[in-house]
Enzyme design. Structure first.
Site, short mmCIF file in Angstrom:
data_model
loop_
_atom_site.label_atom_id
_atom_site.label_comp_id
_atom_site.label_asym_id
_atom_site.label_seq_id
_atom_site.Cartn_x
_atom_site.Cartn_y
_atom_site.Cartn_z
N SER A 147 23.09 -28.76 47.78
CA SER A 147 24.03 -29.10 49.02
C SER A 147 22.39 -28.49 49.74
O SER A 147 21.92 -28.97 50.94
CB SER A 147 25.25 -28.43 49.64
OG SER A 147 24.66 -26.73 49.60
N ASN A 148 22.04 -27.98 49.69
CA ASN A 148 20.23 -27.08 50.10
C ASN A 148 19.38 -28.31 50.04
O ASN A 148 18.62 -28.27 50.93
CB ASN A 148 19.78 -25.77 49.61
CG ASN A 148 20.42 -25.14 50.10
OD1 ASN A 148 20.11 -24.45 50.50
ND2 ASN A 148 20.79 -23.87 48.61
N MET A 164 18.36 -23.24 38.29
CA MET A 164 19.53 -22.36 37.64
C MET A 164 17.97 -21.95 35.74
O MET A 164 19.24 -20.99 35.62
CB MET A 164 20.85 -22.40 37.12
CG MET A 164 21.57 -22.55 38.60
SD MET A 164 21.43 -21.45 39.68
CE MET A 164 22.45 -20.43 38.42
N ARG A 165 17.30 -22.34 36.27
CA ARG A 165 16.65 -21.76 34.82
C ARG A 165 15.51 -21.28 35.69
O ARG A 165 15.24 -21.11 36.48
CB ARG A 165 15.75 -22.86 34.31
CG ARG A 165 17.06 -23.71 32.84
CD ARG A 165 17.73 -23.71 32.26
NE ARG A 165 18.43 -23.57 31.65
CZ ARG A 165 20.19 -23.55 31.46
NH1 ARG A 165 20.19 -22.70 33.57
NH2 ARG A 165 20.45 -24.27 31.72
N LEU A 184 11.49 -20.11 35.81
CA LEU A 184 10.25 -20.74 34.99
C LEU A 184 9.25 -19.20 34.47
O LEU A 184 9.49 -18.08 34.70
CB LEU A 184 9.60 -20.69 36.63
CG LEU A 184 10.73 -22.00 36.87
CD1 LEU A 184 9.55 -22.64 38.74
CD2 LEU A 184 10.43 -23.89 35.94
N ASN A 210 11.99 -20.74 46.44
CA ASN A 210 13.32 -19.94 46.56
C ASN A 210 14.11 -19.36 46.95
O ASN A 210 13.43 -18.86 47.92
CB ASN A 210 13.45 -19.35 45.08
CG ASN A 210 14.20 -19.51 44.12
OD1 ASN A 210 15.06 -20.53 44.13
ND2 ASN A 210 15.35 -17.84 43.82
N HIS A 261 17.74 -17.78 47.49
CA HIS A 261 18.18 -16.85 46.47
C HIS A 261 19.52 -15.76 47.38
O HIS A 261 19.06 -15.56 48.76
CB HIS A 261 17.34 -15.84 46.35
CG HIS A 261 18.12 -14.88 45.52
ND1 HIS A 261 19.01 -15.51 44.24
CD2 HIS A 261 18.78 -13.69 45.76
CE1 HIS A 261 19.47 -14.29 43.53
NE2 HIS A 261 19.55 -12.74 44.27
N LEU A 304 11.95 -12.87 37.98
CA LEU A 304 13.15 -13.09 38.97
C LEU A 304 13.03 -12.09 39.88
O LEU A 304 13.79 -11.12 40.29
CB LEU A 304 14.05 -13.15 37.92
CG LEU A 304 15.11 -13.64 37.89
CD1 LEU A 304 14.94 -15.24 37.88
CD2 LEU A 304 16.28 -12.98 37.07
N ASP A 305 13.42 -12.99 40.79
CA ASP A 305 13.54 -13.07 42.42
C ASP A 305 12.73 -12.17 42.82
O ASP A 305 13.41 -11.29 43.75
CB ASP A 305 15.35 -12.25 42.12
CG ASP A 305 16.00 -13.94 41.99
OD1 ASP A 305 15.55 -15.17 42.39
OD2 ASP A 305 17.07 -14.36 41.17
C1 GRF Z 1 22.41 -21.92 46.34
O1 GRF Z 1 23.80 -20.74 46.80
C2 GRF Z 1 20.79 -20.98 46.19
O2 GRF Z 1 20.83 -20.19 47.07
C3 GRF Z 1 21.61 -20.57 45.28
O3 GRF Z 1 21.65 -21.45 44.23
C4 GRF Z 1 23.04 -21.91 45.64
C5 GRF Z 1 22.78 -23.67 45.43
O4 GRF Z 1 23.48 -24.33 45.94
N1 GRF Z 1 19.83 -20.75 45.10
P1 GRF Z 1 23.12 -26.45 46.20
O5 GRF Z 1 22.93 -26.09 45.27
O6 GRF Z 1 21.69 -26.09 46.80
O7 GRF Z 1 24.55 -26.50 47.04
#
Ligand code: GRF
Length: 205
Positions: free
Chosen positions: A12-13, A82-83, A85, A99, A101, A136-137
């Site tokens: 969705s992003n 979700m990996r 780097l 990123n 978060h 991380l983050d």
């Molecule tokens: C979002 O909540 C983002 O903040 C997190 O993973 C989610 C990804 O959502 N890192 P989408 O795949 O962009 O819908």
């Protein structure tokens, strides 16, 4: 500005970024999962996609690197990727990877951010766009948005309410990087040519 987006799932992003391409172009999408729904969103917008299996991280990064050396993007956006780097990889793209978060970093790096905010009885929650470094983050924070946590909130309601704000935060931040309003120089973050020491917050987001 040419951007490569890394995804793992829903996308969705990614869709929000694709819908706001005026000052930038999403020129490629990389996913570590064949089943990522975001891949069809990229295809809808005729953006080339590559799936790289991340079972062997070193091999995956070598593959991604070959592709990126060819594409030469100005910016890499991790949007639900979700990996983790490696330090070696991120150092090659210092301050060129961002990123999104779903927490008010430095609070709650890692997973299950909404539930952790609820467990701690926070009254505020939010999302952060930050540079990606070897921790991380924990890379330098660029921008944040906030939501209030109410007594009736669950991890699901928080995630849903935050998501639409995340889309605005990410697209606004990327747009301002693309137009040169946000940039990194000499170890500092700049916004409209002023050094910024706290993450940017826009009242409308
Ligand atoms: C979002 O909540 C983002 O903040 C997190 O993973 C989610 C990804 O959502 N890192 P989408 O795949 O962009 O819908």
């Amino acid at each position: 500005m040419r951007i490569v987006v890394f995804i793992s799932g829903r996308g969705s992003n990614l869709r929000a970024l694709l819908e706001h391409q005026e000052n930038y172009t999403i020129c490629h999408v990389i996913s570590n999962r064949h089943q990522a729904a975001g891949l069809s969103i990229a295809q809808e917008y005729r953006v080339p996609t590559t799936v790289i299996s991340w079972h062997d991280g070193a091999k995956a990064e070598a593959q991604a690197l070959t592709l990126l050396n060819d594409i030469k993007p100005d910016l890499i956006v991790l949007a639900g990727f979700m990996r983790v780097l490696s330090a070696d990889f991120v150092t090659k793209f210092s301050h060129k990877i961002i990123n999104i978060h779903p927490s008010l970093l430095p609070l709650y790096p890692g997973l299950n951010t909404h539930q952790r905010a609820l467990n701690d009885q926070q009254i505020k929650h939010g999302a952060t766009v930050h540079f990606v470094d070897q921790n991380l983050d924990q890379g330098h924070r660029i921008s944040q948005c906030h939501i209030r946590i109410g007594p009736e909130d669950t991890a699901e309601t928080l995630a849903a309410r935050l998501l639409s704000k995340e889309h605005k935060l990410l697209t606004t931040t990327v747009d301002k990087i693309a137009t040169g309003q946000i940039y990194w120089q000499d170890k500092h973050l700049y916004y409209n040519n002023q050094v910024i020491t706290q993450p940017l917050v826009w009242p409308e987001i």
